[in-house]
Structures are given as C-alpha cells and as structure tokens.
Design a protein around this motif. Structure first.
Motif, PDB file in Angstrom:
ATOM      1  N   ARG A 175      -6.794  -5.346   3.989  1.00 14.51           N
ATOM      2  CA  ARG A 175      -8.179  -5.405   4.469  1.00 14.51           C
ATOM      3  C   ARG A 175      -8.994  -4.233   3.944  1.00 14.51           C
ATOM      4  NH1 ARG A 175      -6.906  -5.915   9.415  1.00 14.51           N
ATOM      5  NH2 ARG A 175      -6.990  -8.185   9.559  1.00 14.51           N
ATOM      6  N   SER A 176      -8.348  -3.056   3.859  1.00 14.22           N
ATOM      7  CA  SER A 176      -9.064  -1.860   3.409  1.00 14.22           C
ATOM      8  C   SER A 176      -9.464  -1.917   1.941  1.00 14.22           C
ATOM      9  CB  SER A 176      -8.208  -0.607   3.650  1.00 14.22           C
ATOM     10  OG  SER A 176      -7.178  -0.474   2.678  1.00 14.22           O
ATOM     11  N   VAL A 177      -8.748  -2.734   1.147  1.00 14.11           N
ATOM     12  CA  VAL A 177      -9.090  -2.847  -0.282  1.00 14.11           C
ATOM     13  C   VAL A 177      -9.816  -4.155  -0.592  1.00 14.11           C
ATOM     14  CG1 VAL A 177      -7.256  -1.297  -1.043  1.00 14.11           C
ATOM     15  CG2 VAL A 177      -6.803  -3.771  -0.911  1.00 14.11           C
ATOM     16  N   GLY A 178     -10.270  -4.842   0.463  1.00 14.93           N
ATOM     17  CA  GLY A 178     -11.165  -5.980   0.254  1.00 14.93           C
ATOM     18  C   GLY A 178     -10.561  -7.344   0.373  1.00 14.93           C
ATOM     19  N   ARG A 220      -1.172  -5.733   6.424  1.00 15.13           N
ATOM     20  CA  ARG A 220      -2.439  -6.438   6.667  1.00 15.13           C
ATOM     21  C   ARG A 220      -3.610  -5.469   6.675  1.00 15.13           C
ATOM     22  NH1 ARG A 220      -5.783  -8.482   5.420  1.00 15.13           N
ATOM     23  NH2 ARG A 220      -7.057 -10.176   6.197  1.00 15.13           N
ATOM     24  N   ASP A 221      -3.446  -4.348   7.348  1.00 15.29           N
ATOM     25  CA  ASP A 221      -4.535  -3.370   7.432  1.00 15.29           C
ATOM     26  C   ASP A 221      -4.874  -2.783   6.059  1.00 15.29           C
ATOM     27  OD1 ASP A 221      -4.610  -3.840  10.143  1.00 15.29           O
ATOM     28  OD2 ASP A 221      -3.591  -1.979  10.708  1.00 15.29           O
ATOM     29  N   TYR A 222      -3.837  -2.519   5.267  1.00 15.98           N
ATOM     30  CA  TYR A 222      -4.090  -1.986   3.929  1.00 15.98           C
ATOM     31  C   TYR A 222      -4.858  -2.992   3.071  1.00 15.98           C
ATOM     32  CZ  TYR A 222      -3.616  -0.646  -0.878  1.00 15.98           C
ATOM     33  OH  TYR A 222      -3.922  -0.342  -2.179  1.00 15.98           O
ATOM     34  N   GLY A 282       0.801  -1.214   0.000  1.00 13.78           N
ATOM     35  CA  GLY A 282       0.000   0.000   0.000  1.00 13.78           C
ATOM     36  C   GLY A 282       0.833   1.262   0.000  1.00 13.78           C
TER      37      GLY A 282
END
Length: 307
Positions: free
Chosen positions: A303-306, A299-301, A255
C-alpha cells in the motif's frame, strides 16, 4: 492500473496437505481478513473442504472472495493425467460456486483462475535455483507434460469457464528461463495464460521486472513474494529441498527483501496490467504464529508504494 491485492494459504505454511502441523483453514480465513485482504486463493487440493456451501458461508462471514484454485502436482507423468483431471473437475466445481470479486476494468479473464504448477520430482527439488545442474526433460517427457497441461486447461475452460494459468515454480520442471520460453511456445495463449511469481522468478536466476515485461502478452495473474538475500545465498550453497529453504526463512515479508517493488509497479504500469496480485510467503507451518504479522507487513508495504 487497477489492482486488487489478495493472499494465499502458503503464507500460513500450507503447501503439503499431508503435513500434520497445518493450521485450520478457518484460521487462515480469519487472519487473511484481519490483515486487510479482501480475498485469497483456495490453497492446495485437499486443504479447504470441497464443500461449496460451507466454504461460501465461511467466506461471506468474513467478507472474503476466492481468486484462484491450485493444481500443485506431477504434471510430467502421462499416468497422472486422470488424477490431474479429477482435481481439475473437483477444484473448478467448487471455486466457481464461491464468492467472487467484481472484475477489474481491463482485466483479460475473470476470476477464478486455476494456477497450474509442476511438483514432485526429487531430482529437480534439490536443484531449485540451480539452472546449470537441474536435469531437463527429454523431448518425449516434455511432450507428455504439455499434453497434461493442455488437458487441464481444456477441461477448466470448456466445462467451467475457468482460465488456467501456468505458474513456473522453483523445484519443478517449469522453473528456468529456457523452460518458461519453451512452454510459452508449446501451449497456445488462447488455451492458457501465465502466473508469473516474482519470488520464484528471482530464485531461478531471472529478473522479475524483465520477466513480467517479457511475458506481458500472457500475463493473466501475478504472485508477489520477497526473498531474504542472505538466507538465499546460504541455501544455494547447500543441497537442500526448496521447502526446506522456505522453512529456513528464504521467503520474507514483502518490502524486507531484495526484490525492487517500486520497479515492479512501474513495469506493471508500463505493460498495462489490470487484475489480481496474490501475496505469498512460503514458510514452515510450525512458525504459523508469525503469519498474521507477516502478511500484514506485506500488505502495508505494498500500500505504501502504491498498490
């Protein structure tokens, strides 16, 4: 699309098991769990102990599973085949006794996988990312590498039920588009699949999105990385080993780099990929203090894009 995101010890600088600065494997397990991952790879041969009961207990205590083991060695030399097959036996004997995830609907082969990567050649290490100056194997040497990979894959599947997946890797003899195409022709799909790595694909001058699509029928496993374009352009202008470039930060949290992950997600949806994707970020182990934060950012990124 059913996807499970995992991680790997290379995010903690674990690539060369002879490096005296490697973190304890228990720390990698602790931080993988703390960052929100349910599973990870075993890492290079010789890093995590080949003691299934001990390692299984450590995984279970952290609610983790093992998605794959790794052969990261000279695949070219016929004289190395006995060593490669010994590693295959020892790795597969352990990973098949460790906690495993539930299979994903639509997943072609169950975990654990055995990622197979060529490594250990100075002439290619210094040419990583430079297709035009990287020497290619002679037909005889190529045939020797193919024979070694076939032998690994046959032992892994016939003795342990483990699917071998060929991983094109920067600095090895399977890196560039012509080499990936050739290995796809020479290794039957029923014998071994592919693990396409978005970062290594970009490093080698290819489009990760198009490469995932091109080898969709061989795609059994996927690695995600991201690349700091500024560092990448600089190190391409230097005579530098691949892992020296990694120590300089060419790989960054997902990301924050140049790879278009929404487009990657769309491609994986289009080809109907189901299964496991492992986040990686090669680094110098002396910078391991930043590993937990970086793998959590990745991991957070995702998750943010699906994902």
């Amino acid at each position: 699309m059913t996807i499970t995101i995992t991680t790997a010890p290379c995010c903690w600088g674990v690539d060369d098991v002879k490096n005296p600065n490697l973190p304890a494997w228990e720390r990698v397990f602790d931080e993988a769990a703390a960052a929100g991952y349910g599973g990870l790879e075993l890492g290079p041969y010789g890093y995590v102990p080949l003691e299934s009961e001990r390692v299984a207990k450590a995984l279970q205590g952290r609610k983790l599973f093992i998605v794959a083991g790794t052969i990261f060695d000279d695949l070219v030399s016929p004289a190395n085949q006995a060593n490669l097959l010994r590693q295959t036996d020892e790795i597969c004997a352990v990973i098949t006794r460790l906690p495993q995830p539930e299979p994903a609907p639509g997943q072609r082969f169950t975990t654990p996988y055995l990622t197979v990567m060529d490594w250990g050649h100075d002439e290619r290490d210094y040419a990583a990312g430079h297709s035009e100056r990287a020497p290619r194997l002679s037909d005889e040497a190529w045939a020797g590498m193919v024979a070694n990979i076939k032998a690994i894959a046959e032992v892994a599947m016939s003795k342990y039920g483990v699917r071998a997946v060929i991983h094109p890797h920067a600095g090895g003899y399977i890196e560039f588009a012509d080499e990936i195409d050739r290995i796809a022709s020479d290794i039957p799909a029923e014998l071994a699949g592919f693990c396409i790595d978005t970062g290594h694909t970009y490093y080698a001058g290819m489009d990760p999105v198009e490469t995932l699509k091109e080898y969709a029928d061989r795609l059994d496993y996927v690695h995600f990385k991201d690349i700091d374009e500024t560092v990448f352009r600089r190190v391409l202008g230097e005579k530098i080993r691949f892992f020296e470039a990694c120590a300089q930060g060419v790989m960054c949290p997902i990301g924050r780099g140049v790879i278009d992950y929404p487009a990657v997600k769309q491609a994986l949806e289009e080809i109907g990929y189901h299964g496991f994707i492992t986040v990686e970020q090669e680094r110098d182990p002396s910078s391991v203090a930043g590993s937990l934060a970086d793998v959590k950012v990745s991991r957070d990124y995702l998750r943010s894009v699906g994902f």
